[in-house]
Design a protein around this motif. Structure first.
Motif, PDB file in Angstrom:
ATOM      1  N   HIS A 192       0.801  -1.225   0.000  1.00 18.50           N
ATOM      2  CA  HIS A 192       0.000   0.000   0.000  1.00 18.50           C
ATOM      3  C   HIS A 192       0.838   1.281   0.000  1.00 18.50           C
ATOM      4  N   ASP A 193       2.044   1.228   0.576  1.00 20.41           N
ATOM      5  CA  ASP A 193       2.864   2.428   0.631  1.00 20.41           C
ATOM      6  C   ASP A 193       4.013   2.408  -0.383  1.00 20.41           C
ATOM      7  N   HIS A 221       1.907   9.869  -2.300  1.00 18.98           N
ATOM      8  CA  HIS A 221       2.315   8.468  -2.425  1.00 18.98           C
ATOM      9  C   HIS A 221       1.206   7.484  -2.845  1.00 18.98           C
ATOM     10  N   HIS A 245      -6.194   4.402  -0.493  1.00 21.09           N
ATOM     11  CA  HIS A 245      -6.064   3.994   0.911  1.00 21.09           C
ATOM     12  C   HIS A 245      -5.977   5.171   1.888  1.00 21.09           C
ATOM     13  N   HIS A 246      -5.920   6.403   1.361  1.00 22.93           N
ATOM     14  CA  HIS A 246      -5.979   7.569   2.255  1.00 22.93           C
ATOM     15  C   HIS A 246      -7.237   8.407   2.042  1.00 22.93           C
ATOM     16  N   ASP A 274      -4.083   0.596   8.658  1.00 30.39           N
ATOM     17  CA  ASP A 274      -2.944   1.510   8.496  1.00 30.39           C
ATOM     18  C   ASP A 274      -2.884   2.473   9.691  1.00 30.39           C
TER      19      ASP A 274
HETATM   20 FE   FE2 Z   1      -0.021   5.362   3.121  1.00 30.09          FE
END
Ligand code: FE2
Length: 334
Positions: A192-193, A221, A245-246, A274
């Protein structure tokens, strides 16, 4: 049993067995630990033997903040209940990493039938190996290359990604989702990152709070990660999950400000896992939250930052499964 046979068996367990074995008495003092356990936990026998494992590994706290006992062996000694083949994701006591262990415990009773010692049998398991078999070798190698690239740049993010993968796998298994959904969730957790590869080490490993400008760079990102993943045709769905995801449930997240159920559901799960790992992990610029504090925060942010339905399930999952990611890893340069 003849004394010399008992001695030879003990010797074999001590030096020849590949499983880790730890025996504690009623005061939680270790009375036996074998070489395999010392290797596994990166500890020296003389540092642990005849000392309370509660004192050495858990600062004297018999129970976690959640109220559960610290680990299966302590639980067995305290409750008298043996445990069979529990899969637990635990801190490796002598190191800063976490691993999956398969733990079974046994009670040794005195002549009156009362618990005198508890024996723990520890096997390190590669829980994630099962996911590898579901992907073809080329794609798995790409995922591994991404992980390696993250680790080279930023050790915190690598351990964080593994913790998030462990959490989301635990959550999806708890929800009894299908094997392919659990696999997709695992991959999303691991990568994910990945977009942080494109961000300078100076910002990633900054030992103090980020400035607004630096935060704006960090915010790129998810999009960068999705762009990287999209290069591989088979990762299109994964790219979508990573891109969002953010996002926040109330629409105030990034990069697109998607709202509610228009955010992919694995992304909504990822956001919770997360945030939970970030809150409970040791970063160089802030003290970690306790498990309970982190769960309260998730509950308070349900409906705003997090999907309210999934937040409730996540809280139940952490409490019921006693799931703990043992990440105490600070940024490498601290
Ligand atoms: Fe992230």
């Amino acid at each position: 049993m003849k004394k010399d046979i008992a001695y030879r068996i003990a010797q074999t367990i001590q030096t020849g067995l590949l499983h880790g074995v730890l025996v504690i008495d009623q005061e939680f003092k270790s009375v036996f630990l074998n070489h395999a356990l010392c290797d596994m936990w990166k500890i020296e026998q003389q540092d642990v033997l005849y000392r309370s494992v509660v004192d050495i590994f858990y600062n004297g706290n018999l129970k976690k903040v959640s109220g559960d006992y610290q680990g299966p062996l302590i639980q067995t000694m305290a409750t008298g209940q043996e445990l069979s083949a529990c899969e637990v994701y635990l801190n490796v006591p002598g190191s800063r990493e976490s691993k999956w262990f398969l733990v079974s415990t046994f009670i040794l009773r005195d002549e009156n039938g009362l618990p005198e010692y508890a024996v723990g049998n520890y096997i390190v398991i590669d829980k994630f190996k099962m996911f590898e078999t579901k992907l073809d070798a080329v794609n798995m190698n790409i995922i591994k290359a991404f992980c390696k690239a993250i680790g080279v740049r930023d050790m915190y993010t690598m351990q964080h990604s593994e913790n998030v993968a462990a959490l989301i796998v635990g959550l999806t298994e708890y929800m009894k989702l299908s094997a392919s959904e659990v696999t997709m969730a695992y991959l999303a957790g691991i990568v994910h990152d990945v977009g942080k590869i494109g961000i300078s080490e100076e910002i990633l490993n900054k030992p103090s709070r980020l400035t607004e400008a630096e935060y704006e760079i960090i915010k790129r990102h998810p999009r960068k990660g999705a762009d990287i993943l999209q290069e591989v045709e088979e990762f299109a769905a994964l790219a979508q999950i990573v891109r969002h995801h953010h996002e926040r449930y109330d629409g105030k997240g990034y990069p697109l400000g998607l709202q509610g159920e228009s955010i992919p559901w694995i992304s909504r799960m990822l956001t919770i896992c997360d945030a939970y790992d970030a809150m409970t992990s040791m970063r160089c610029y802030c003290e970690p939250h306790s498990i309970e504090e982190a769960l309260i925060e998730i509950k308070e942010c349900a409906g705003r930052q997090f999907d309210p339905f999934l937040s409730g399930i996540f809280i139940d999952f952490i409490r019921e499964c006693n799931f703990e990611v043992g990440n105490q890893l600070a940024a490498e340069n601290t």
